[in-house]
Write a protein that holds these residues in place. Structure first.
Motif, mmCIF file in Angstrom:
data_model
loop_
_atom_site.group_PDB
_atom_site.id
_atom_site.type_symbol
_atom_site.label_atom_id
_atom_site.label_comp_id
_atom_site.label_asym_id
_atom_site.label_seq_id
_atom_site.Cartn_x
_atom_site.Cartn_y
_atom_site.Cartn_z
ATOM 1 N N VAL A 1 0.488 -1.184 -0.412
ATOM 2 C CA VAL A 1 -0.464 0.214 0.306
ATOM 3 C C VAL A 1 0.351 1.160 -0.187
ATOM 4 O O VAL A 1 1.615 1.405 1.322
ATOM 5 C CB VAL A 1 -1.239 -0.166 1.035
ATOM 6 N N ARG A 2 0.541 2.438 -0.759
ATOM 7 C CA ARG A 2 1.268 3.628 -1.038
ATOM 8 C C ARG A 2 0.147 5.094 -0.907
ATOM 9 O O ARG A 2 -0.407 4.796 -1.806
ATOM 10 C CB ARG A 2 2.328 3.739 -2.120
ATOM 11 N N GLN A 3 0.820 5.640 0.190
ATOM 12 C CA GLN A 3 -0.735 6.842 0.525
ATOM 13 C C GLN A 3 0.517 7.811 -0.078
ATOM 14 O O GLN A 3 1.141 7.459 -0.527
ATOM 15 C CB GLN A 3 -0.789 6.750 1.851
ATOM 16 N N ASP A 4 -0.139 8.284 -0.350
ATOM 17 C CA ASP A 4 0.055 10.572 -0.460
ATOM 18 C C ASP A 4 0.382 9.988 -2.306
ATOM 19 O O ASP A 4 0.961 10.388 -2.317
ATOM 20 C CB ASP A 4 0.728 11.074 0.400
ATOM 21 N N THR A 5 -0.227 9.299 -2.578
ATOM 22 C CA THR A 5 0.178 8.588 -4.042
ATOM 23 C C THR A 5 -0.306 8.466 -5.356
ATOM 24 O O THR A 5 -1.533 8.103 -4.786
ATOM 25 C CB THR A 5 1.609 7.684 -4.049
ATOM 26 N N ALA A 6 -0.917 9.928 -6.058
ATOM 27 C CA ALA A 6 -2.086 9.768 -7.313
ATOM 28 C C ALA A 6 -1.611 9.259 -8.628
ATOM 29 O O ALA A 6 -0.452 9.792 -8.621
ATOM 30 C CB ALA A 6 -2.286 11.185 -7.000
ATOM 31 N N ALA A 7 -2.375 8.744 -8.699
ATOM 32 C CA ALA A 7 -2.202 8.459 -9.780
ATOM 33 C C ALA A 7 -2.787 9.730 -10.900
ATOM 34 O O ALA A 7 -3.967 10.676 -10.768
ATOM 35 C CB ALA A 7 -2.661 8.040 -10.649
ATOM 36 N N LEU A 8 -1.508 9.992 -12.434
ATOM 37 C CA LEU A 8 -1.895 11.171 -13.110
ATOM 38 C C LEU A 8 -2.663 10.829 -14.748
ATOM 39 O O LEU A 8 -3.158 11.408 -15.317
ATOM 40 C CB LEU A 8 -0.342 11.734 -13.504
ATOM 41 N N GLU A 9 -1.714 9.536 -15.087
ATOM 42 C CA GLU A 9 -2.267 9.313 -16.257
ATOM 43 C C GLU A 9 -2.382 7.662 -16.376
ATOM 44 O O GLU A 9 -1.384 7.346 -15.667
ATOM 45 C CB GLU A 9 -1.447 10.018 -17.274
ATOM 46 N N THR B 1 3.208 21.994 -19.550
ATOM 47 C CA THR B 1 3.964 22.206 -19.267
ATOM 48 C C THR B 1 3.854 22.400 -17.819
ATOM 49 O O THR B 1 5.258 22.216 -16.857
ATOM 50 C CB THR B 1 4.393 23.409 -19.329
ATOM 51 N N ARG B 2 2.757 21.389 -16.689
ATOM 52 C CA ARG B 2 3.124 21.657 -15.790
ATOM 53 C C ARG B 2 2.688 20.577 -14.819
ATOM 54 O O ARG B 2 0.724 19.452 -15.535
ATOM 55 C CB ARG B 2 3.023 22.973 -15.301
ATOM 56 N N THR B 3 3.430 19.727 -13.776
ATOM 57 C CA THR B 3 2.694 18.239 -13.159
ATOM 58 C C THR B 3 2.422 18.750 -12.092
ATOM 59 O O THR B 3 3.301 18.112 -11.045
ATOM 60 C CB THR B 3 3.842 16.691 -13.324
ATOM 61 N N SER B 4 1.490 18.510 -11.687
ATOM 62 C CA SER B 4 0.975 18.707 -9.942
ATOM 63 C C SER B 4 0.366 18.604 -9.936
ATOM 64 O O SER B 4 -0.881 18.714 -10.828
ATOM 65 C CB SER B 4 0.751 20.298 -9.259
ATOM 66 N N ARG B 5 -0.558 17.849 -8.351
ATOM 67 C CA ARG B 5 -1.270 16.986 -8.641
ATOM 68 C C ARG B 5 -2.598 18.200 -8.265
ATOM 69 O O ARG B 5 -3.781 17.528 -9.077
ATOM 70 C CB ARG B 5 -1.135 15.972 -6.443
ATOM 71 N N GLU B 6 -2.716 19.089 -7.381
ATOM 72 C CA GLU B 6 -3.406 19.905 -7.831
ATOM 73 C C GLU B 6 -3.886 20.383 -9.238
ATOM 74 O O GLU B 6 -5.311 20.441 -9.871
ATOM 75 C CB GLU B 6 -3.167 21.236 -7.151
ATOM 76 N N LEU B 7 -3.140 20.307 -10.305
ATOM 77 C CA LEU B 7 -3.443 21.151 -11.715
ATOM 78 C C LEU B 7 -4.103 18.966 -11.770
ATOM 79 O O LEU B 7 -5.318 19.452 -13.169
ATOM 80 C CB LEU B 7 -2.454 21.174 -11.936
#
Length: 508
Positions: A154-162, A459-465
């Motif tokens: 289990v990995r917490q605080d890890t978001a999938a982006l694509e 051009t940017r890679t943030s979870r919030e975006l």
């Protein structure tokens, strides 16, 4: 020949840590698969499951009766074959996982039998619960059980982006563990990312419910369905920071009154307070507009409010509600549609599964029956986990895309301002009631908004975006589905623009 897989691979990758994701991970591990579960949650309360109050429906030995209630609540739009799967496997799934594996202490009567509850649109008492905080008492031991399993990481605080895709197959995801995206490869990927509450200004969902799985799957080419059916819960606290006032309150006798003190639900439906959610929600909103307020009167509870529902009572007291009449208003609660899946959670893309609220199994149709969300997540999670473990391919370390992250950070209020605009549009145009012109206007606003956000994601890679991007994509899909459906049914309630809200002319 594919490269030798790197270290970060799994037979089955699960994205999300609610009941559906935990069930998929557990069942895949039971089939001897090496499982990776990643979640952007940092605590159980970040998952919608933790906030589920009323309980989990069972069939209680009578699957046909539960099936009739599910179909009736859906206004006849649920898929009967999918409902058969749900009701046929309900009791065994609850027994296997919640009772035997986790040992959940559901409430009991004095004689030691389960204290089954009844909620709106159920014809009988069949709902297992723990006070009115069932989700919390299910999810937390489930997370501990999964975390302790030797075959699950289990990995917490890890978001999938694509999603990582190649020739129509999904091979894993890019996560935000690296500024340009870190690949996690898998033979099968299961999305269990939850709902869309963050798209609306008032929701019972956690803030992270931004439609991530739906957006990622749709952008990769997966089919989606029934996204116009956004369910609003009729009884959420009407003040700031809404919280859910469980349907179980009405099931045990609480009644709705308008500002004149009149009990009004008998005027809207023969089942009064126990009518389907969409009917009660629209009635509450109508009475609020006509009289100024609606309250849930808990004086009629046989066992007493404080004694029967101590958790909800404490929430009320913490917010200064000292009396027995609690101001309520409808609030976004659940998405009945989502990524289109079959009876095993398989999507239209090879190697990709979806379960839980992000998936459209066909069980809910145009309106969900109370206390079936945890059950659907459990049943489809188990089925998807088993199928993914048995039929997933060998993980392939394909060349994953590299995300760009070279430009300066976002302006401080960029995401907040865009989210506020999106939520305002969704509330005004794609809420409890819609009209064709409003849906078209919403689509235009959302297209412009997505274009503005896309200019930054290049051009940017943030979870919030990426959460903002996912919210924009999902909102547009909801607007498109609403615009393509001319039939007013369940949660998709169309009125003519010039009709008074209190007496709407429904478009058929």
């Amino acid at each position: 020949m594919p490269e030798t897989p790197p270290r970060d691979t799994a037979d089955v990758l699960v994205v999300g840590s609610g009941i559906a994701g935990c069930a998929a991970a557990l069942q895949a591990a039971r089939e001897d698969a090496d499982v990776r579960l990643i979640t952007k949650a940092e605590r159980p309360a970040d998952a919608s499951t933790d906030r589920a109050q009323g309980g989990i429906s069972t069939a209680r030995g009578d699957p046909e009766a539960l099936k009739r209630d599910v179909l009736a609540a859906s206004d006849g739009t649920a898929d009967p074959d999918a409902v058969d799967v749900l009701v046929r496997e309900a009791d065994a799934a609850v027994e296997d996982v919640l009772l035997e594996a986790l040992g959940i202490g559901f409430d009991e009567r004095e004689d030691g039998a389960f204290d089954y509850a009844r909620e709106a649109a159920h014809s009988e008492r069949r709902i297992l619960h723990v006070d009115a905080a069932t989700g919390r008492h299910v999810l937390r031991p489930f997370l501990n059980h999964v975390d302790d399993h030797e075959r699950i990481e289990v990995r917490q605080d890890t978001a999938a982006l694509e999603l990582i895709t190649h020739e129509g197959r999904v091979h894993g995801v890019l996560t935000d563990e690296d500024p340009t995206g870190r690949p996690v490869y898998a033979g099968a990927t299961v999305l269990a990312t939850g709902g869309i509450g963050a798209l609306y200004p008032r929701s019972t969902n956690p803030d992270g419910a931004t439609g991530d799985g739906i957006a990622m799957a749709a952008l990769a080419g997966a089919d989606v369905a029934d996204l116009e059916y956004v369910q609003f819960h009729p009884t959420a606290y009407a003040g700031e920071e809404p919280f859910l006032l469980s349907e179980a309150l009405r099931g045990e006798g609480a009644v709705l009154r308008n500002a004149d003190g009149d009990r009004f639900m008998d005027d809207y439906h023969p089942d009064a307070e126990l009518a389907p959610r969409d009917v009660v929600a629209r009635a509450v909103e109508t009475e609020r507009e006509e009289t100024g307020e609606v309250v849930l009167d808990v004086r009629t509870l046989e066992g007493g409010f404080e004694e029967e529902f101590p958790g909800i009572a404490e929430n009320c007291r913490d917010r200064g509600i000292d009396g027995d009449e609690i101001p309520v208003a409808p609030c976004e609660h659940f998405l009945c549609g989502g990524i289109d899946v079959d009876h095993y959670g398989r999507t239209s893309l090879e190697g990709l599964y979806a379960v839980g609220e992000c998936a459209r199994t066909g069980v809910h149709g145009a309106n969900r029956l109370a206390s079936t969300s945890l059950l659907e997540g459990l049943v489809w999670g188990l089925r998807a986990g088993e199928d993914a473990a048995e039929n997933g391919a060998e993980p392939e370390a394909l060349e994953a895309p590299t995300l760009r992250d070279g430009d300066p950070a976002l302006p401080e209020q960029f995401a907040a301002e865009k989210f506020a605009r999106l939520r305002r549009t969704m509330a005004e145009r794609l809420g409890l009631e819609r009209d064709p012109d409003g849906i078209a206007r919403a689509s235009a606003v959302l297209r412009r908004l997505k274009g503005e956000v896309d200019a930054y994601t290049r051009t940017r890679t943030s979870r919030e975006l990426y959460e903002l991007r996912n919210a924009c994509v999902t909102a547009l899909l909801i607007a498109r589905a609403a615009g393509e459906n001319p039939e007013s049914r369940g949660c998709h309630h169309l009125v003519r623009e010039d009709s008074p809200t209190a007496d709407p002319e429904v478009i058929r």
